[in-house]
Design a protein around this motif. Structure first.
Motif, mmCIF file in Angstrom:
data_model
loop_
_atom_site.group_PDB
_atom_site.id
_atom_site.type_symbol
_atom_site.label_atom_id
_atom_site.label_comp_id
_atom_site.label_asym_id
_atom_site.label_seq_id
_atom_site.Cartn_x
_atom_site.Cartn_y
_atom_site.Cartn_z
ATOM 1 N N VAL A 1 0.957 -1.339 -0.015
ATOM 2 C CA VAL A 1 -0.046 0.194 0.079
ATOM 3 C C VAL A 1 0.788 1.373 0.058
ATOM 4 N N GLY B 1 -9.126 -5.499 4.538
ATOM 5 C CA GLY B 1 -9.757 -4.110 4.214
ATOM 6 C C GLY B 1 -9.795 -3.092 5.409
ATOM 7 N N VAL C 1 -6.031 -1.743 5.286
ATOM 8 C CA VAL C 1 -5.991 -0.867 4.072
ATOM 9 C C VAL C 1 -6.457 0.537 4.441
ATOM 10 N N HIS C 2 -7.641 0.470 4.951
ATOM 11 C CA HIS C 2 -8.511 1.777 5.282
ATOM 12 C C HIS C 2 -7.467 2.635 6.513
ATOM 13 N N LEU D 1 -4.660 4.198 4.732
ATOM 14 C CA LEU D 1 -4.982 5.306 3.982
ATOM 15 C C LEU D 1 -5.339 6.532 5.107
ATOM 16 N N HIS E 1 -12.855 9.676 4.968
ATOM 17 C CA HIS E 1 -13.913 9.095 4.644
ATOM 18 C C HIS E 1 -14.888 9.686 3.361
ATOM 19 N N MET F 1 -11.671 7.951 -1.003
ATOM 20 C CA MET F 1 -11.101 6.574 -0.140
ATOM 21 C C MET F 1 -11.620 5.357 -0.418
ATOM 22 N N GLU F 2 -12.902 5.422 -0.527
ATOM 23 C CA GLU F 2 -13.499 4.007 -0.941
ATOM 24 C C GLU F 2 -12.963 3.548 -2.258
ATOM 25 N N ARG G 1 -9.822 4.233 -3.724
ATOM 26 C CA ARG G 1 -8.640 3.881 -3.249
ATOM 27 C C ARG G 1 -8.637 2.463 -2.753
ATOM 28 N N GLU G 2 -9.303 2.045 -1.676
ATOM 29 C CA GLU G 2 -9.253 0.846 -1.024
ATOM 30 C C GLU G 2 -9.540 -0.119 -1.839
ATOM 31 N N GLN G 3 -10.720 -0.031 -2.640
ATOM 32 C CA GLN G 3 -10.921 -1.028 -3.440
ATOM 33 C C GLN G 3 -9.640 -1.327 -4.771
ATOM 34 N N LEU H 1 -6.948 -3.178 -2.592
ATOM 35 C CA LEU H 1 -7.290 -4.601 -2.156
ATOM 36 C C LEU H 1 -7.305 -5.334 -3.518
#
Length: 127
Positions: free
Chosen positions: A26, A98, A101-102, A105, A112, A116-117, A119-121, A124
């Motif tokens: 990451v 998950g 990673v959250h 970030l 939030h 961000m969501e 980038r998390e996806q 992962l």
């Protein structure tokens, strides 16, 4: 160089090698090549106490982040201290990737929201 310290205070068996590997991936994907990072696995009671002390909410949670330098400009030669990500294995179970990673970030300055969501996806899916 990325220096990562992993500590398990949870009393559970955790994949500390996998957590360190994911964190390195990451950070590399986010362009961080030189930093210090802490990853801790904690009990539900410790998570509850941390969340109460820092967010004013008394409940166990999956992950908490304690950022220090994020992406701030630092004086030459001063090592970047990203901060700590604290995970609760009893809350996340085997789905720790998950939340890790959250938390990472958040250390890097993400808030939030959709960015961000997304980038998390992406991160992962790449791991």
């Amino acid at each position: 160089m990325i220096a990562i310290e992993v500590e398990n205070r949870s009393g559970e068996v955790v994949d500390d090698v996998g957590a360190e590997s994911l964190a390195r991936d990451v950070l590399a994907a986010e362009g961080i090549a030189d930093a210090d990072l802490g990853i801790a696995f904690a009990t539900p009671s410790e998570m509850r106490a941390l969340k109460l002390a820092h967010l004013g909410i008394e409940e166990a949670t999956d992950v908490l982040s304690f950022p220090i330098d994020a992406r701030d400009d630092l004086p030459e030669g001063l090592p970047r201290q990203l901060g700590d990500v604290v995970l609760c294995p009893q809350v996340v179970g085997k789905a720790w990737r998950g939340p890790l990673v959250h938390g990472l970030l958040h250390l890097l300055g993400y808030d939030h929201g959709d960015e961000m969501e997304k980038r998390e996806q992406e991160l992962l899916a790449a791991h």
